[in-house]
Design an enzyme around this catalytic site. Structure first.
Site, PDB file in Angstrom:
ATOM      1  N   ASP A   1       0.772  -1.108   0.111  1.00 45.05           N
ATOM      2  CA  ASP A   1       0.066  -0.072   0.074  1.00 45.05           C
ATOM      3  C   ASP A   1       0.938   1.186   0.214  1.00 45.05           C
ATOM      4  OD1 ASP A   1      -2.226   1.764   0.133  1.00 45.05           O
ATOM      5  OD2 ASP A   1      -3.239   0.721   1.664  1.00 45.05           O
TER       6      ASP A   1
HETATM    7  C1  BGC Z   1      -4.928   3.055  -0.394  1.00 43.67           C
HETATM    8  C2  BGC Z   1      -5.118   2.318  -1.529  1.00 43.67           C
HETATM    9  C3  BGC Z   1      -5.023   2.914  -2.720  1.00 43.67           C
HETATM   10  C4  BGC Z   1      -3.692   3.731  -2.663  1.00 43.67           C
HETATM   11  C5  BGC Z   1      -3.274   4.549  -3.818  1.00 43.67           C
HETATM   12  C6  BGC Z   1      -3.729   4.045  -0.323  1.00 43.67           C
HETATM   13  O1  BGC Z   1      -4.108   5.230   0.561  1.00 43.67           O
HETATM   14  O2  BGC Z   1      -5.273   2.423   1.042  1.00 43.67           O
HETATM   15  O3  BGC Z   1      -6.335   1.547  -1.437  1.00 43.67           O
HETATM   16  O4  BGC Z   1      -4.781   2.067  -3.737  1.00 43.67           O
HETATM   17  O5  BGC Z   1      -3.854   4.838  -1.618  1.00 43.67           O
HETATM   18  O6  BGC Z   1      -4.192   5.566  -3.863  1.00 43.67           O
END
Ligand code: BGC
Length: 692
Positions: A234
């Site tokens: 993540d």
């Molecule tokens: C989220 C993810 C997301 C990523 C990219 C993170 O804050 O937890 O689900 O895909 O950001 O935007």
């Protein structure tokens, strides 16, 4: 491939002006602004990875692509509430096509954390509290996306079940219970859909960060399950290059790791470690091979030739998900309203004259036609800037008037209870819209409706008991006014056609068929953690969450404790009636049930009969074993057969590292929800050790 080329595939950058200090210079200017970018290896024909969020539609973070909009689907919970895997596949394909048309080849969709806490600010993005339902819906969405040649994923592995201080959250769970709940959901979704990638979560699991968790990534995911794709982190979840030794293959949004933890772990430090021999060549190759494997397996290496987008068709799909996902919780007969009614209808609150609410954070989609309103909420922490109440341009009040042209529909914003009550008094019927915004990065402290809406509903229902409540929430809410109103419709965040779908259900043009994918507690005290973990602590404070309920999540917990919820998992009313009969069970490798469903009412409608395990070899154990959504005309009957995945009848045996069915009697029940069973039966199953 040279090592330099290998290194280049192992981290993504955010092609964004993410600090408002200018766009990331290392990303070519023609790469569309989005969540992530990995350069290709042109010499070898390896395409660049252009990544976009997410499950509910293609996002446009920070408006980095000015004017670019996309079809905004309803919340993930609405998709879960449809109990319709085929519709999830169509939704996944739709988002995939839109991603491709905008130049992306990787969709960061597949959000599928189990709902363990009704205050989690991100539940609206997820599917349900049940492993089977979650896996079937999320898995089909991934299949849909990958069927158009766009890479997809499931996320966030695992137990990112609260947002409060998620980067410092230590989720503690018994490993066998983990396998029978959240991990079973991921396992079933992965084996069904073969996602290109799996995104590991921000939090720790049993003291180790998920993205550097050897037993989770190497042991379970790649070992026991034989997963062949790649694990991406993540955004901002990589503290150290050594996560590469513990199963992480690619670092995401490396600038965020630099900001949060001091360096871009898979950029400089990983190369240094490789140079010193601390990262074996074999592992470096494995990381790269996994990425390449998925690109070629999904067919994302071929230049995309997207067909022109069917924008109107995509809007219809958003409408269909909203229709099927809306859950009629209560109805004393006031609904449906007569389309030719000349009644004076008061529509109150919820900006129902402006649009429908959407959840916030990385999944928030700028809808076709743009937002009708965006109201900043703010707060502390890195997600505060994206915490906004977005309204999509499908206003329920306007749509209701269209369907009920002879009615006199008036609107009161609900700002002052006295004004609203006054309008209610002068009306024949009142429809109150109550909204609760939810956002990535934040949990709600309790189950209440914000901004005094509980008091508003109370005042209005007192002024005119002929009151219907429409909820737009990303979670269950408390309903202190429950007995004072005649009908309650849970619309979730219903997407860009949501106003129309709400109006159709109220006015009887659509027969509601959604079923709750999560339990609505009567009181937060019924849930495993009445106090929100980390409540009242500053951003950055470590928090430990003990998942002592283990695999007994949601309705399983309520059954174990003997709690009666406000509304049970699987509950949802219709304007017709369905009867169940002739339950027949058979047992072999697993358990199979057949039964007949009859529409005994006067309208066509869809039903979702559900089969539950209620007792396993002498132990009370409730598990959803199967379901099917069927559409029936009045008087029509259909025979339905569901077979249980044997893992749902089993316990995970840690010592054997296999699933174990104890020999004994297995009781099952057919029901309308997890606490409304109509028929029961039992079979005997022999001892069996199987799978991993
Ligand atoms: C989220 C993810 C997301 C990523 C990219 C993170 O804050 O937890 O689900 O895909 O950001 O935007």
């Amino acid at each position: 491939m040279t090592d330099q080329e290998r290194y280049s595939l192992l981290y993504s950058l955010m092609p964004l002006d993410w600090t408002r200090g200018g766009r990331e210079e290392r990303v070519p200017a023609d790469v569309p602004a989005s969540a992530g970018y990995v350069p290709g290896v042109i010499r070898l024909g390896v395409p660049a990875l252009k990544m976009t969020d997410a499950s509910l539609g293609v996002t446009n973070p920070r408006g980095g692509r000015p004017g670019d909009t996309a079809t905004a689907l309803p919340a993930g919970l609405a998709l879960g509430a449809t109990f319709n895997p085929q519709l999830a596949r169509e939704a996944g394909a739709m988002v995939g096509r839109e991603a491709q048309a905008k130049g992306f080849n990787l969709l960061l969709g597949g959000g599928m954390n189990l709902v363990r806490d009704p205050r989690n600010g991100r539940n609206f993005e997820y599917i349900s509290e049940d492993p089977l339902l979650t896996a079937r819906i999320a898995g089909e969405a991934v299949i849909g996306t990958q069927s158009v040649g766009v890479l997809s994923m499931v996320k966030h592995l695992s137990l990112n079940a609260n947002e409060t201080n998620r980067h410092w959250l230590n989720a503690q769970i018994d490993p066998a219970a983990h396998r029978e709940s959240d991990l079973l959901a991921f396992q079933m979704a992965i084996e069904k859909s073969q996602p290109a990638s799996v995104m590991c979560a921000y939090n720790k699991i049993n003291d180790q960060y998920a993205c550097g968790n050897d037993s989770l990534l190497n042991g379970v995911l790649k070992g026991a399950w034989g997963y062949k794709g790649w694990v991406m982190s993540d955004w901002g979840a990589v503290q150290d290059w050594s996560y590469a030794l513990r199963g992480l293959d690619q670092e995401s949004g490396a600038q965020l790791d630099r900001m949060a933890w001091g360096n871009e772990a898979f950029n400089g430090p990983l190369q240094t470690a490789h140079g010193k021999g601390d990262l074996p060549q074999e592992r470096l190759s494995d990381m790269v091979r996994r990425i390449l494997r998925s690109i070629y397996a999904v067919g994302a290496d071929k230049p995309a030739q997207p067909a022109p987008l069917d924008v109107a068709g995509h809007h219809q799909l958003a409408l269909e998900v909203a229709r099927q996902g809306m859950v009629l919780l209560k109805n004393d007969g006031v609904l449906p309203l007569a389309a030719d009614s000349e009644a004076r209808i008061a529509v109150i609150g919820g900006l129902a004259d402006t649009g429908v609410l959407t959840g916030a954070g990385s999944s928030m989609v700028t809808p076709t036609g743009g937002f009708s309103a965006v109201i900043p909420v703010g707060g502390e922490g890195i997600m505060a800037g994206s915490r906004k109440q977005g309204y999509l341009p499908s206003a329920p009040k306007v749509e209701l008037q269209k369907l009920m042209p002879r009615a006199k529909v008036a609107y009161d914003p609900g700002a002052f209870a006295a004004d609203a009550a006054e309008l209610a008094r002068r009306s024949d019927l009142v429809i109150v819209f109550a909204n609760r915004f939810e956002s990535e990065g934040f949990d709600s402290p309790d189950l209440s409706l914000p901004y005094g809406q509980d008091a508003l509903i109370d005042a209005v229902a007192k002024a005119n008991p002929n009151t219907v409540v429409v909820l737009q929430t990303g979670n269950p809410v408390a309903m202190p006014w429950h007995d004072k109103v005649r009908a309650i419709l849970e619309a979730w965040y219903p997407g860009q056609a949501g106003g129309q779908a709400i109006a159709e259900v109220l006015a009887g043009k659509s027969n509601p068929s959604g079923r709750l994918p999560i339990t609505f507690p009567a009181d937060i005290a019924q849930t495993p953690r009445p106090e929100l973990p980390g409540f009242g602590t500053d951003f950055g404070t470590p928090v430990t969450v003990k998942y002592d309920e283990g695999a007994e999540v949601g309705y399983r917990w309520f059954a174990r404790q003997g709690h009666e919820p406000l509304y049970a998992f699987g509950h949802g009313l219709s304007y017709t009636r369905f009867d169940y009969g002739d339950l027949a069970l058979s047992a072999g490798e697993t358990l199979t049930a057949s039964f007949t469903v009859t529409n005994t009412g006067k309208r066509q409608g869809a039903d979702v009969p559900q089969l539950y395990l209620t007792e396993a070899a002498g132990e009370k154990r409730v598990r959803l074993l199967g379901f099917e959504r069927i559409e029936l005309k009045p008087g029509e009957s259909r025979r339905v057969t569901v077979s249980a995945d044997p893992r749902l009848l089993a316990r995970f045996d840690l010592a054997a590292q296999q699933w174990r069915i104890e020999s004994g009697t297995y009781r099952v029940a057919l029901g309308r929800s997890a606490s409304a069973f109509t028929q029961a039966g039992e079979v005997r199953l022999p001892e069996r050790l199987f799978g991993n």
